[in-house]
Scaffold this active site. Sequence first.
Site, mmCIF file in Angstrom:
data_model
loop_
_atom_site.group_PDB
_atom_site.id
_atom_site.type_symbol
_atom_site.label_atom_id
_atom_site.label_comp_id
_atom_site.label_asym_id
_atom_site.label_seq_id
_atom_site.Cartn_x
_atom_site.Cartn_y
_atom_site.Cartn_z
ATOM 1 N N ASP A 113 -14.857 2.501 10.453
ATOM 2 C CA ASP A 113 -15.294 2.385 9.057
ATOM 3 C C ASP A 113 -15.641 0.938 8.728
ATOM 4 O OD1 ASP A 113 -15.930 3.408 6.560
ATOM 5 O OD2 ASP A 113 -13.896 3.241 5.779
ATOM 6 N N LYS A 171 0.855 -1.193 0.000
ATOM 7 C CA LYS A 171 0.000 0.000 0.000
ATOM 8 C C LYS A 171 0.884 1.232 0.000
ATOM 9 C CE LYS A 171 -4.148 2.012 2.016
ATOM 10 N NZ LYS A 171 -5.290 1.811 2.948
#
Length: 204
Positions: free
Chosen positions: A144, A38
Amino acid sequence: GNFIAEIDLDQCRFHAQGGLGVIYMARDKQLNRQVAVKFMRPEFSSHPARRERFCFEAEITSRLDHPGVVPVHGYGITAEDCPFYVMRFVDGRTLEAAIERYHSTRHEWNEHQCNLEFRMLLNRFISICNTIAYVHNRGIVHRDIKPVNVMLGRYGETLVVDWGLAVPVHQEHSENFSGEHTLLLPHSGDPSSPGDPVAGAARK
């Protein structure tokens, strides 16, 4: 002394994009394994607050030691000064995709198949609850949780991903009833924690 782990990557291929980062599939040349990398999106790398948030995400992910959280192998900065971290690559699909498949295909199944698929989804949900219970006991809130942020591996793995909005919360005692220690981070006021989110440097 400090442990420095060099991660030599090649064959990077785009996999997905999120709010702060872009995920690539790559090969770890030293250990000959497929990994997920990432990278912080280049347009945000010079923004101090977003850069700190990205590093914070890497730190939280790496320090949550649970089967329901993807292991982090290393952290580094590219030659272009772009932070990134390397994780286990999860071969599978999102919970969102599994739920959509269930509702779009259930009319083709008999009652036994339908019940079996539904129970499999319920078992995945229980795994998510167990992961979040562990995380909350460590003093972290994900903020989230949604089906697209849960990965279902091909061999029964259920992993909660994307900790970019996670925050530490204050707990009265460093060790709660479960026996898990609160995860204290440099950003949350623990002066004894190491400054680097994940020990390591990398070449790309």
